[in-house]
Motif scaffolding. Structure first.
Motif, PDB file in Angstrom:
ATOM      1  N   LEU A   1       0.796  -1.245   0.101  1.00 59.53           N
ATOM      2  CA  LEU A   1      -0.001   0.250   0.184  1.00 59.53           C
ATOM      3  C   LEU A   1       0.757   1.279  -0.119  1.00 59.53           C
ATOM      4  CD1 LEU A   1      -2.735   1.245   0.108  1.00 59.53           C
ATOM      5  CD2 LEU A   1      -2.683   1.201   2.698  1.00 59.53           C
TER       6      LEU A   1
ATOM      7  N   GLU B   1      -0.350   5.296   0.266  1.00 60.09           N
ATOM      8  CA  GLU B   1      -1.326   6.340   0.113  1.00 60.09           C
ATOM      9  C   GLU B   1      -0.457   7.721  -0.449  1.00 60.09           C
ATOM     10  OE1 GLU B   1      -4.493   6.022   3.539  1.00 60.09           O
ATOM     11  OE2 GLU B   1      -2.440   6.571   4.439  1.00 60.09           O
TER      12      GLU B   1
ATOM     13  N   THR C   1      -5.751  10.000  -1.608  1.00 62.37           N
ATOM     14  CA  THR C   1      -6.293  10.605  -0.539  1.00 62.37           C
ATOM     15  C   THR C   1      -6.306  11.874  -0.458  1.00 62.37           C
ATOM     16  OG1 THR C   1      -4.929  10.603   1.296  1.00 62.37           O
ATOM     17  CG2 THR C   1      -5.678   8.268   0.409  1.00 62.37           C
TER      18      THR C   1
ATOM     19  N   GLY D   1      -6.194   5.411   5.781  1.00 61.71           N
ATOM     20  CA  GLY D   1      -6.018   4.164   6.640  1.00 61.71           C
ATOM     21  C   GLY D   1      -5.841   4.408   8.211  1.00 61.71           C
TER      22      GLY D   1
ATOM     23  N   VAL E   1      -7.073  -0.032   0.618  1.00 62.35           N
ATOM     24  CA  VAL E   1      -6.278   0.535   1.959  1.00 62.35           C
ATOM     25  C   VAL E   1      -6.248  -0.671   3.135  1.00 62.35           C
ATOM     26  CG1 VAL E   1      -5.797   2.469   3.781  1.00 62.35           C
ATOM     27  CG2 VAL E   1      -6.452   2.947   1.268  1.00 62.35           C
TER      28      VAL E   1
END
Length: 683
Positions: A436, A438, A467, A475, A631
């Motif tokens: 992951l 972000e 995001t 998350g 996420v």
């Protein structure tokens, strides 16, 4: 439609860009070409070939669970036609042959592969098993143990690795179609019967012995997924007469298609694909990134550097003192040394990666970097100081990224002269392993900078999810709500091990209190203290973690946190000291402690996630509901076969879900914001 015939050999080309997925249209075309070749006296043999990128990547996922999936000719019918052909058929494999694509090749009489080709049967990752003969033909070609390993892992293997395994008859360095044509000509000229996988038999006792052993080795998480048991059942059937085994495989496959796990895994696969796509409004092309500077050579910075090196990028690792820099450099060197030692990486690649690393304490090298990633201590003031230095040394047009996990991107960007070049790249540890990423857009982040962040994520083989800029992003914001609810349950009557066990029992990688101990309780404690001045005293605040930290119980690294640790092993239950802190917290809250059943623990934890997800969607922090699930699955150990909290919520009774959330809000007290679930559930 014209059949391509070369010196008596018909070349049937799979042509369904980009990866030759086996749609109904392609299946029909293969059968039509097979019929044309069979009826043409000028054709002596057949080569089935894909393109450079793919022989076939397998089933068309958009057809799974729809009538088109079962419309004739289904893949089984296509393979039967190939296998029963009176003229030999050789598969010419380049690129990938995955799932149904590999099953198609298994039905051919021989197989030739380019040495760079990759093959695999990844159906297990979608909650399924091979449904077109893979569980029956592959064991007959490479043996039951090797077949089980390939199918249960779902991993791809390189053709070079499989040379001599029995799967591939030839592995070539170039012109795979030419090599396949030569082979099929030899088969025809020899006049000998051409082999079929179905005609081979397996030793019944060997099959059953291996399957029994593998069934005992299934992990708890695998036992929660029906496909793993079904795969072993299908492999047992490979010792039966071929047609009986095929019948059993089909029954097992069809039983799996509608299961909750298979539906969730298909959803998660598509959601992951969707998350990595740039939003339509980001039309600006990404900036070029060839050199990455990483500020901070600690565990996270070193991991980010490794991920960049593995992606073929040049890396500048920068620290403030030589001792810290040496530790970071050695951490990277040791990583590659270990990978080579266990055969996961060639010495050539490890050396190449090492050659692209430059570890320095001179910030002037930033002028050569296209992307600068700050990975220092999680403190706003510290990060702002670092960004002032980055701003002074980085070249114009360089992208400046912070690896913060919850701080305000705009506050960090504000200390620079170019906030439009600043964004968040929140990696998850260990950064060289976790998928992951972000990608956090600040209020002034330029569109091409966001596009570059998403592009870099893909280059690093991460799952980049865009995001908005809000505390904790997606998350950590959801994880905080989840952890807070789990702490409420401690005050209500559960012990940490009750909560952890209830959640791992449904497939979470670890429970929240085990995670907290592993991360270090002081990490959350430090964040809580930073927020103390703005906390509303009317909110329900659980101080159990604070009391443990004050007692020096900082987690695994200190030998004690929620649990105790001896020689690195975690105690199964909490000790009296922890229970005293918890009981005292319950008493101060005026709560009568009661036993919480596992089902209540699980549901409350999931409801907390769902509620926070709906708030994030309403605030625009999450771009789409499915991004939340991506996420949580890729970064937080949420069971992939449950799809994610949003997917879970959509499977619940709506009225009951709303009622339970209202109860959760009442128990949460002042400050709990009850979300409108409609946009989340109806999107």
């Amino acid at each position: 439609m014209t059949l391509d015939i070369r010196d008596g050999i018909a070349i049937i080309a799979l042509d369904h860009p980009p990866v030759n997925s086996l749609s109904l249209a392609l299946r029909e075309r293969i059968v039509e070409q097979l019929d044309a070749a069979a009826s043409n006296p000028a054709v002596r043999g057949i080569v089935l070939a894909g393109g450079e990128r793919a022989f076939s990547a397998g089933a068309d996922l958009t057809e799974i669970g729809t009538p088109r999936q079962f419309q004739e000719p289904i893949l089984r019918t296509v393979i039967d036609r190939i296998e029963s052909s009176s003229k030999p058929v050789v598969a010419a494999i380049a690129g990938v042959a995955l799932g149904g694509g590999l099953e198609l090749a298994l039905g051919c009489h021989r197989r030739v592969a380019l040495e760079t080709a990759r093959v695999g049967l990844p159906e297990i990752n979608l909650g399924l098993i091979p449904g077109s003969g893979g569980t029956q033909r592959l064991p007959r070609l490479i043996g039951i143990a090797a077949a089980q390993a390939l199918m249960s892992s779902g991993a791809q293997q390189n053709a070079r690795q499989l040379a001599g395994s029995g799967l591939l008859d030839e592995v070539v360095s170039a012109d795979v179609v030419g090599a396949a044509t030569t082979l099929v000509t030899k088969i025809v000229d020899s006049g000998a019967p051409f082999p079929r996988a179905r005609d081979r038999n397996l030793d019944i006792s060997e099959v059953r012995t291996i399957v029994v052993a593998q069934r005992e080795k299934l992990t708890a998480r695998q036992r929660l997924q029906p496909a793993y048991g079904a795969l072993l059942d299908a492999l047992v059937a490979s010792s039966l007469p071929f047609d009986e085994g095929m019948k059993k495989e089909r029954e097992l496959f069809l039983d799996l298609v509608p299961t909750a796990a298979a539906q969730a895994l298909r959803y998660q696969f598509k959601a992951t694909q969707d998350a990595t796509k740039r939003p339509t409004e980001l039309t600006a092309p990404p900036r070029r990134v060839g050199t990455v500077a990483v500020i901070g050579a600690g565990t996270m910075g070193s991991g980010i550097a490794i991920a960049a090196l593995d992606a073929g990028l040049t890396v500048q690792l920068i620290e403030q003192d030589a001792e810290a820099l040496d530790r970071g450099r050695e951490r990277i060197v040791e990583h590659y040394r270990a990978r080579v030692a266990v055969g996961k990486l060639s010495q050539e690649i490890a050396s190449s990666n090492g050659d692209r690393l430059r570890a320095v304490i001179d910030w002037h090298v930033l002028r050569d970097a296209d992307l600068v990633i700050e990975a220092v201590f999680e403190d706003l003031g510290v990060k702002q100081d670092v960004f002032r230095k980055i701003d002074a040394h980085a070249r114009p047009g360089a992208i400046l990224a912070t690896n913060t996990s919850y701080l305000d991107i705009d506050q960090i960007a504000a200390v620079t002269s170019r906030p439009e070049d600043v964004l968040g790249l929140h990696f998850f540890g260990p950064a060289e392993v976790m998928k992951l990423l972000e990608v956090v857009r600040g209020s002034k982040t330029a569109a091409d900078v966001v596009a570059t962040g998403m592009s870099v994520g893909s280059t690093l083989k991460k799952v980049p999810v865009l995001t908005g800029n809000a505390f904790g992003f997606v998350g950590n914001r959801i994880y905080n709500a989840y952890r807070r609810q789990c702490e409420f349950m401690l005050e209500d009557g559960a012990w940490p091990e009750d909560v952890d066990r209830a959640l791992t029992d449904i497939g979470f990688a670890m429970g929240p209190f085990t995670v907290a101990d592993l991360s270090g309780l002081d990490v959350a404690w430090r964040m809580r203290k930073a927020q103390a001045a703005t906390r509303d005293p009317r909110e329900r605040y659980v101080a159990i973690l604070d009391r443990l930290c004050e007692a020096g119980r900082l987690g695994r690294k200190a030998g004690a946190g929620y649990y105790t640790y001896v020689d690195g092993k975690q105690s199964k239950t909490t000790d009296e000291a922890v229970r005293y802190v918890i009981i005292k917290a319950s008493a101060q809250r005026g709560l009568h402690r009661r036993r919480l059943k596992p089902e209540e623990i699980q549901r409350r934890a999931l409801l907390a996630m769902v509620n926070e997800a709906a708030l994030l969607l309403a605030e625009g922090v999450a771009g789409r509901p499915s991004d939340v699930d991506v996420v949580l699955v890729h970064g937080y150990g949420f069971p992939r076969w449950m799809g994610g909290p949003v997917f879970w919520a959509r499977k619940q009774d709506r009225a009951q879900l709303q009622a339970d959330l209202r109860n959760l809000a009442e128990e949460g007290g002042h400050g709990f914001v009850l979300a409108d679930l409609s946009p989340l559930l109806n999107a």
